[in-house]
Design a protein around this motif. Structure first.
Motif: not given
Lengths: 304, 650
Positions: B135-144, B157-166
Motif C-alpha cells: 500500500l505504501v508503494g501504491w500510494e506513493v505511485m498514485a499520488l506522485a 483542462v489539465a486540472r480537471h484531468a488531474g481531479l478525475v484521476y485523483l
C-alpha cells in the motif's frame, strides 16, 4: 509434401495470378457478346508497364513506394501458407491461419498509408473505405476460420483444409456451406471485385482500390496490379479448396483439380460481374455484416 | 545480491528528483537524470538476475502495525520490474531534451521529483510481499502520478484531468484496503506470499470482486477507464509513456497476483475476465478512432491493449479452471508478453507523438500533417510503433496476440461448453480489434506524418535532438527484436509462469516461437530489398504535384483529415460512440462563413459517472455541514472513526 510440390506451389503463385484476370475478362466479354482481350492480356499489360518510366508526386515519401512492395511481398508470404488443392501448403504450423490473416493486415497498412502519402482527397477517401470495409471483413474471415478450427481441432490451414475436410462435409455440411458463402464475400471485398468495387470504373468518387493507386505509375503500378491479382489467387485458393475437398491420391490429378477449381472460380467471378451492378457504398457494410452472421450461424450449428 | 540491487534502485530512483532540488538549478537536470539512470540500471540488472535464478525472498521487521519489510522477487515480479526500470530510464533521458529547465522553468524540477517517486513507488509495490508495504508503494505511485498529471496546473483542462484521476485512484485505494483487510481475515496475516486459497468459499468471490475493482481502476478496464484518456493526454509525453507503458500495468500485476492466490478459479471468473477484456479491447479501439487529439487517441489504445491482456488472462484462468495446462500457458504467456510489448510500443508511440507535438505545438491531428519530411526519424519511430500496436507481423505485438489467438483457437476446438464459446466469440472479437487498430493507426500516422502540412506551424517543424531520438530508437529496436526473435524472451516468460502456478511447461512447446524468426527475418529482408529498389527508381524519376484527378487548385486543407477518414466507422458504431456534430445550416442564398465541428465524447464519464455524481451530490446536500474544508476537523473525523472501529471490531 514433396520438393516438386513445393516448387510447383511457388511457381503457380508467381505465374498464375494474372491468368485469373484474363479468364474473368474473357467471361465478361462473352456475356457482353464481345471477343474480348486475349487471355494473356494481363501479362502483356504487366510487361508494358515494366518498360515505362515513372512519375512521382513531390508530396510523397518512401511510404509511397513501400505500399505496393509490401502488399506484394506479404501476399507472397501468405501464399506459402495456403494449401493449393489437396497438396498442402509449402509451410504450415499451428497458428499459421493467424499469420495468414495478419500478413494481409500489414499489406493493407502500407497500401492505405501510401494512399494518404499523396495528400490527395480522392486517395484518402479510397483508403478510408478500404480500412473500413476490412474492419467488417476480418471478423467474417475469423468466424469462418473458427468453424474450421472447431471441425479439424487445429489452427493450421493445411490441416484444416487437409484430408479430413471431405469427411466434415459429410457430417457438418450445413456449417461449411455458410462458411463458403461468407468466404466468397470476403474474397470479393478483399480483392475489390463487383459488387463491392468495380475494377473497370472510371468515376473516382465511387471506387475503393483503384482510387488509392491513382498516383502510382509505370513499373510500380505494375507491382500494384500484380499484387492485387496474387491476392485474388491466394484468397481464391482458400475458397476452391473448401468447395472441392476431395483428394484424388495422385499428385497430378490433385493439381489438375485445383487448376480447374481456380478457372471455375474466375468464371464465377466473371459471371457475378456481368450480371450484377456494384452496390451503393452505404449498402456494402450490410452485406459484410451478413457475411459475419452467416459464419456465426455456422459456428452456432457446431455448438452441440 | 539480486534484492540489494533492486532495493538500491528503489532508493536511488525515489530520491533522484529530490536530490536535484538541493543542488543549484543549473545542475539539477544532470543530477536527477544521472541518479535515476544509475538506479534504473542497478534495478534492471537485479531484475535480469532474478529472471535467470530462483525467486528471492527476504524480510526485515518493521515497526508498523501489520507491516513487515518483506520482499519477494520471483519471475512475475522480475518481469514487471525490468519493464519499470527500462521504460523509466528511457523516459528520463527523453525528458532531458523534451522537458528541460530552459523550456519549462516552472515545472521541470517538479516533474523530475515526482517522476522519480512514481518509479520508486511502482518498483516498491511490485517487490513487496506485505500488504502494508504494498500500500505504501501504491500510494506513493498514485499520488506522485497525480502531481505529474496536473503538471500544467494553469490549464483548467489539465486540472480537471488531474481531479478525475485523483478521485479514481482514491476509490481504487479504498477497494484495495478492503481487499487486504478481507485477505487478512482469511489468511490471518498481511503477508501476500500466501499458500493457495480455496476459490469455492463465498469470501473468495468477494476477494476476487474487490481485486478486480481496485486493480481494474488502475489498469483502466472499461468501464473503469474514465480517468485514463484525460490523464494521458494532459501529462508531459515522457510521463504519458511512463503511465501508459508501466503505471497502468500495476493494475495487471495486481490482478494476476490476486488470481494466482487461488488454485482453481471457477469457470465464471475466467469468463468474466475474458468478457471484460473483449469489452475493453473493442470499445477502447472504437473510441480511439473517434479522437482527434493525438495523445487522447493513444490513451484510448491503452484501454484496448489492457483489454487484450485481460483476454489472455481470461484464457489462462479458463485453462486453470478446466485443468488444461497448455491453455493456461498460452493465455498467461500471451498476457504477460503483451504487457511487455504494450509497454515498449506504447512508450515508443507516446515519445514519438510527443516529439511531433513538441515541434508543431498542437495535439490536434487535423492541424498537423506532412511532418515526415522534416522529421523523418520521429516519423519512422511512430510507424514502427503503429505497426507493432496493430499486432502486425513481424513486430512484437504480433507475437503476443498470436499466443492469445492460439489459446482461443485451442478453446474453440474443445468440447462444447464455456471453453468453446470463449474461443468462438473471443477470436473474431480480437480480429475485429486488430482491423480497427489498423484503421486507427494508419489514420493517425497518415494524417500526422504524411501528405502536406495543414498549418504553417506544421510546415516549420524541426527534428528533435539525440536525447529524444535515442530512447525512441532503442524502443523501436526492441519492437523488432522481440518480433523477429521471440525465443529470446521465452525463458523469462517460463520463469514468470512458474511463479504464478504454472507446472513448468515451456512456452516454446505450446507455440511455434522459433518459426517466427524464420518467417519474420526473410520477410523484413525481402521488403527492405524491394523498398530500396523502388526508392532508387523513384530518385531517378520525374517529380510532379499530386495528380488530383485533373483538379489544378488543390490545397493542403482539401486533404482527407483524420475526422473524415474515421467518419464511416464512427457512423457505423454511432449507437455506442454517440458522436456530436455541429454542422452549419445553410438557408440563405448567400450564407455567411460557418464552422463544422465533430467530436466523440467520453460517453461513460459524461453520460453515466458524472450524472450519478451530480444526483448523489444533491441527495447528500444535507450532510454538507460536515465538509468545512478545515484539515483539523478532518483529522478529528479520522481519529473518531478509528476509535469507533477499534471499539466495534475488537
Amino acid at each position: 509434401m514433396s520438393t516438386v510440390d513445393t516448387a510447383l506451389h511457388v511457381a503457380l503463385t508467381l505465374v498464375a495470378p494474372p491468368m485469373l484476370l484474363g479468364v474473368v475478362n474473357k467471361t465478361k466479354a462473352a456475356f457482353a457478346g464481345r471477343v474480348g482481350p486475349p487471355l494473356l492480356q494481363p501479362y502483356y499489360d504487366l510487361a508494358r508497364l515494366s518498360r515505362k518510366g515513372m512519375v512521382f508526386s513531390s508530396t510523397t515519401t518512401w511510404v509511397f513506394v513501400a505500399g505496393p512492395v509490401v502488399a506484394l511481398v506479404t501476399t507472397l508470404a501468405a501464399a506459402v501458407l495456403v494449401p493449393f488443392g489437396a497438396r498442402g501448403a509449402a509451410l504450415s504450423f499451428a497458428g499459421d491461419m493467424i499469420l495468414f490473416a495478419y500478413l494481409f493486415g500489414l499489406g493493407r497498412f502500407f497500401t492505405v498509408a501510401a494512399a494518404l502519402d499523396t495528400g490527395s482527397a480522392f486517395e484518402g477517401m479510397g483508403g478510408a473505405r478500404e480500412a473500413t470495409f476490412s474492419v467488417l471483413a476480418e471478423p467474417a474471415l475469423f468466424l469462418g476460420l473458427m468453424v474450421l478450427v472447431r471441425l479439424s481441432g487445429t489452427s493450421s490451414l493445411s490441416t484444416m483444409l487437409g484430408p479430413g475436410l471431405a469427411h466434415h462435409w459429410g457430417v457438418m455440411g450445413a456449417s461449411l456451406v455458410m462458411v463458403v458463402a461468407s468466404f466468397v464475400v470476403v474474397l470479393l471485398v478483399e480483392s475489390s471485385r463487383v459488387p463491392f468495387d468495380d475494377p473497370n470504373t472510371h468515376l473516382e468518387l465511387t471506387m475503393i482500390h483503384e482510387v488509392m493507386v491513382l498516383d502510382h505509375s509505370g513499373p510500380l503500378f505494375g507491382v500494384v496490379l500484380y499484387g492485387a491479382a496474387m491476392k485474388l489467387f491466394v484468397l481464391g485458393a482458400l475458397v476452391v479448396r473448401l468447395v472441392l475437398p476431395m483428394d484424388t491420391a495422385h499428385a497430378w490429378s490433385d493439381w489438375g483439380l485445383f487448376a480447374l477449381g481456380m478457372i471455375g472460380l474466375s468464371i464465377g467471378i466473371g459471371v457475378v460481374e456481368s450480371v450484377m451492378a456494384r452496390l451503393r457504398m452505404r449498402q456494402v457494410p450490410n452485406l459484410l455484416v451478413g457475411a459475419c452472421l452467416l459464419s456465426a450461424f455456422g459456428i452456432v450449428l457446431l455448438a452441440r | 545480491m539480486t534484492l540489494h540491487l533492486i532495493l538500491l534502485a528503489i532508493a536511488l530512483t525515489g530520491v533522484s528528483g529530490l536530490l536535484a532540488l538541493l543542488v543549484p538549478r543549473a545542475h539539477g537536470a544532470r543530477v536527477a537524470t544521472a541518479t535515476l539512470l544509475v538506479g534504473a540500471t542497478a534495478g534492471a540488472a537485479g531484475a535480469v538476475l532474478a529472471l535467470r535464478g530462483e525467486a528471492v525472498r527476504r524480510a526485515w521487521p518493521w515497526a508498523v502495525p501489520g507491516g513487515a519489510l518483506s520482499f519477494r522477487v520471483d519471475g512475475l515480479a522480475a518481469m514487471f520490474l525490468l519493464q519499470i526500470f527500462v521504460i523509466a530510464a528511457l523516459g528520463a533521458i527523453y525528458g532531458v531534451g523534451y522537458f528541460s529547465d530552459e523550456q519549462q522553468p516552472q515545472h521541470a524540477r517538479k516533474v523530475r521529483a515526482f517522476y522519480g517517486l512514481t518509479t520508486a513507488g511502482m518498483s516498491l509495490l511490485v517487490a513487496s510481499a506485505n500488504a502494508v508495504l504494498f500500500l505504501v508503494g501504491w500510494e506513493v505511485m498514485a499520488l506522485a502520478a497525480f502531481m505529474l498529471v496536473s503538471t500544467d496546473d494553469e490549464d483548467p483542462v489539465a486540472r480537471h484531468a488531474g481531479l478525475v484521476y485523483l478521485l479514481s485512484t482514491r476509490v481504487g485505494t479504498l477497494c484495495l484496503i478492503a481487499y487486504f483487510a478481507l485477505l487478512r481475515s482469511v489468511t490471518g496475516s498481511f503477508s501476500l506470499d500466501v499458500a493457495a486459497l480455496d476459490a469455492a468459499r463465498p469470501v473468495s468471490t468477494a476477494l476476487f470482486a474487490l481485486a478486480l475493482a481496485a486493480f481494474g481502476l488502475k489498469a483502466g478496464v472499461m468501464p473503469l477507464h474514465i480517468w485514463l484518456p484525460g490523464a494521458h493526454a494532459n501529462a508531459p509525453s515522457h510521463v504519458s509513456a511512463l503511465m501508459s507503458g508501466v503505471l497502468i500495468k500495476m493494475g495487471i500485476y495486481g490482478i494476476v497476483r490476486a488470481v494466482s492466490l487461488f488454485v482453481a478459479p471457477p469457470v465464471w471468473w475466467g469468463g468474466l475476465v475474458l468478457s471484460l477484456g473483449i469489452a475493453s479491447a473493442v470499445l477502447g479501439v472504437l473510441f480511439a478512432i473517434g479522437q482527434h487529439d493525438l495523445k487522447r487517441l493513444l490513451a484510448y489504445h491503452s484501454v484496448e491493449n489492457i483489454g487484450i491482456i485481460l483476454m489472455g488472462l481470461g484464457v489462462a484462468m479458463l485453462g486453470r479452471a478446466f485443468g488444461d495446462e497448455t491453455l493456461f500457458v498460452l493465455g498467461a504467456a500471451g498476457a504477460l508478453l503483451h504487457t511487455w510489448n504494450h509497454g515498449i510500443f506504447k512508450a515508443l508511440l507516446f515519445l514519438s507523438a510527443g516529439s511531433a507535438v513538441h515541434a508543431a505545438g498542437t495535439r490536434e491531428i487535423d492541424r498537423l500533417g506532412g511532418l515526415s519530411k522534416k522529421m523523418p526519424a520521429t516519423a519512422g519511430a511512430f510507424a514502427v510503433g503503429a505497426i507493432a500496436i496493430c499486432g502486425l507481423p513481424p513486430l512484437n505485438g504480433f507475437v503476443s496476440e498470436l499466443l492469445v489467438y492460439l489459446g482461443l483457437a485451442r478453446a474453440c476446438a474443445a468440447t462444447p461448453g464455456p471453453l468453446f464459446a470463449a474461443g468462438a466469440i473471443g477470436a473474431p472479437a480480437l480480429a475485429l480489434v486488430g482491423a480497427l487498430a489498423v484503421a486507427c493507426f494508419v489514420k493517425a500516422y497518415g494524417a500526422v506524418f504524411l501528405g502536406e502540412p495543414r498549418t504553417e506551424a506544421a510546415r516549420h517543424v524541426h527534428e528533435s535532438g539525440p536525447a529524444m531520438l535515442g530512447p525512441m530508437a532503442t524502443l523501436a529496436v526492441l519492437c523488432v527484436l522481440i518480433g523477429v526473435g521471440p525465443v529470446l524472451v521465452a525463458p523469462a516468460l517460463d520463469r514468470a509462469l512458474v511463479s504464478i502456478g504454472g507446472s513448468g511447461a515451456p512456452v516454446r512447446s505450446a507455440a511455434p516461437l522459433s518459426l517466427l524468426t524464420w518467417i519474420g527475418a526473410p520477410l523484413l529482408f525481402v521488403i527492405a530489398i524491394g523498398v530500396i529498389w523502388a526508392y532508387r527508381r523513384r530518385v531517378a524519376s520525374r517529380a510532379q504535384p499530386t495528380w488530383d484527378c485533373g483538379y489544378a487548385a488543390g490545397t493542403a486543407r482539401m486533404q482527407y483529415t483524420s475526422s473524415s477518414f474515421a467518419e464511416i466507422i464512427v457512423g457505423l458504431f454511432s449507437t455506442v460512440l454517440r458522436p456530436e456534430r455541429s454542422a452549419p445550416k445553410i438557408d440563405a442564398l448567400f450564407p455567411a462563413a460557418s464552422h463544422f465541428h465533430s467530436h466523440v465524447p467520453e460517453v461513460v464519464l459524461d453520460r453515466a459517472i458524472a450524472p450519478t455524481f451530480r444526483v448523489t451530490g444533491r441527495a447528500l446536500a444535507s450532510l454538507r455541514w460536515m465538509q468545512r474544508g478545515s484539515v483539523h476537523l478532518y483529522v478529528v473525523y479520522v481519529f473518531a472513526a478509528l476509535v469507533l472501529a477499534l471499539l466495534v471490531f475488537r
